[in-house]
Design an enzyme around this catalytic site. Structure first.
Site, short mmCIF file in Angstrom:
data_model
loop_
_atom_site.label_atom_id
_atom_site.label_comp_id
_atom_site.label_asym_id
_atom_site.label_seq_id
_atom_site.Cartn_x
_atom_site.Cartn_y
_atom_site.Cartn_z
CE LYS A 11 -41.63 -5.49 115.82
NZ LYS A 11 -42.12 -4.60 116.01
NE ARG A 86 -36.84 -3.14 115.92
CZ ARG A 86 -37.76 -3.50 116.38
NH1 ARG A 86 -36.92 -4.16 117.50
NH2 ARG A 86 -38.18 -2.57 117.25
NE ARG A 124 -45.29 1.89 121.15
CZ ARG A 124 -44.58 0.32 120.74
NH1 ARG A 124 -44.83 -0.32 120.28
NH2 ARG A 124 -43.66 1.54 120.17
NE ARG A 157 -40.70 2.65 123.08
CZ ARG A 157 -40.79 1.31 122.50
NH1 ARG A 157 -41.59 0.58 122.52
NH2 ARG A 157 -39.88 1.43 121.19
NE ARG A 168 -38.63 2.75 116.70
CZ ARG A 168 -40.12 2.34 117.86
NH1 ARG A 168 -40.68 4.03 118.15
NH2 ARG A 168 -40.84 1.29 117.98
P1 AMP Z 1 -39.18 -2.03 120.36
O1 AMP Z 1 -39.19 -2.24 122.04
O2 AMP Z 1 -38.69 -3.19 119.52
O3 AMP Z 1 -39.39 -1.17 119.50
O4 AMP Z 1 -37.50 -1.24 120.06
C1 AMP Z 1 -36.90 -0.30 120.10
C2 AMP Z 1 -35.48 0.29 119.84
O5 AMP Z 1 -34.78 -0.72 120.63
C3 AMP Z 1 -35.76 0.43 117.87
O6 AMP Z 1 -35.95 0.93 117.62
C4 AMP Z 1 -33.31 -0.76 118.52
O7 AMP Z 1 -33.26 0.98 118.92
C5 AMP Z 1 -33.07 -1.47 119.05
N1 AMP Z 1 -33.38 -2.79 119.76
C6 AMP Z 1 -34.78 -3.44 120.12
N2 AMP Z 1 -34.17 -4.70 119.44
C7 AMP Z 1 -33.04 -4.61 118.30
C8 AMP Z 1 -33.27 -5.75 117.76
N3 AMP Z 1 -33.14 -6.59 117.43
N4 AMP Z 1 -31.68 -5.51 116.78
C9 AMP Z 1 -31.27 -4.32 117.23
N5 AMP Z 1 -31.72 -3.00 118.12
C10 AMP Z 1 -33.02 -3.13 118.47
#
Ligand code: AMP
Length: 213
Positions: A11, A86, A124, A157, A168
């Site tokens: 994404k 989400r 990653r 990360r 996740r």
């Molecule tokens: P990402 O970088 O999109 O993989 O997001 C990393 C982490 O941030 C996720 O595993 C969640 O803990 C938090 N996070 C990101 N976006 C959201 C969202 N829209 N709602 C809730 N938690 C989020």
């Protein structure tokens, strides 16, 4: 435009390419949260332990964050959302922000088999300064372990570590996957096979934004 997809589905990469192509901002909820953590704000302090365990951050915080960001002037002509919404509650929050005009949204649902997600997430690497992402074999930086953009040392990360990734993926199945049905009924929903090379996926996306690939 909205991207819905599991962690590791691509994404972020595709949203960045599409936003650049269309000349609109990409709004990544994950990047925004990592910035709040880095700057030590109260929101960052609340989000950090949840993110560290692979859990979602509460809906009301995310809705407030995205509402504030999308109200900025550079979003007036549109924007690409990456990682938000989400949950169905977040999707409802987004609909409220846009006066309920959900039918105007294009929603890309990017699907990738679990085995490939795990391969992507475990390989990653991430730049803690500019948040650029790489993959050790399929999208390596020019110089091993160093960011192409600002030469910062790349790291994994914390939430890409194996034990957190499992959580996740569960959060995705339980709380995010229901969005596919939600948007299928309400918006222009496009299913994208994300298990292909980056450029092929992007060519497909371009067709759906009304410009020939
Ligand atoms: P990402 O970088 O999109 O993989 O997001 C990393 C982490 O941030 C996720 O595993 C969640 O803990 C938090 N996070 C990101 N976006 C959201 C969202 N829209 N709602 C809730 N938690 C989020």
């Amino acid at each position: 435009m909205i991207f819905v997809g599991s962690p590791g589905a691509g994404k972020g990469t595709q949203a960045a390419k599409l936003a650049e192509y269309l000349g609109v901002p990409r709004i990544s909820s994950g990047d925004m949260l990592r910035e709040t953590i880095a700057s030590g704000t109260p929101l960052g302090k609340q989000a950090e332990p949840l993110m560290g365990r692979g859990n979602l951050v509460p809906d009301n915080l995310l809705i407030a964050l995205v509402r504030e960001r999308t109200a900025q002037e550079d979003c007036a002509q549109g924007f690409v959302l990456d990682g938000f919404p989400r949950t169905v509650r977040q999707a409802e929050g987004l609909a409220e922000m846009s006066d309920g005009e959900v039918s105007d949204w294009t929603v890309f649902s990017v699907q990738v088999p679990r085995e490939e997600l795990l391969r992507r997430l475990s390989g990653r690497r991430w730049c803690p300064r500019c948040q650029a992402t790489y993959h050790v074999s399929s999208n390596p930086p020019k110089q091993d372990g160093v960011c192409d953009v600002d030469e910062t040392t790349l790291v994994q990360r914390n939430d890409d570590k194996e034990e957190v990734v499992a959580r996740r993926l569960e959060e995705y199945e339980q709380r995010t996957a229901p969005l596919i049905g939600y948007y299928r009924e309400r918006a222009d929903m496009v299913e994208i096979d994300g298990n292909r090379p980056m450029e092929m996926v992007f060519a497909d996306l371009k067709k759906h934004v009304g410009v020939a690939a």
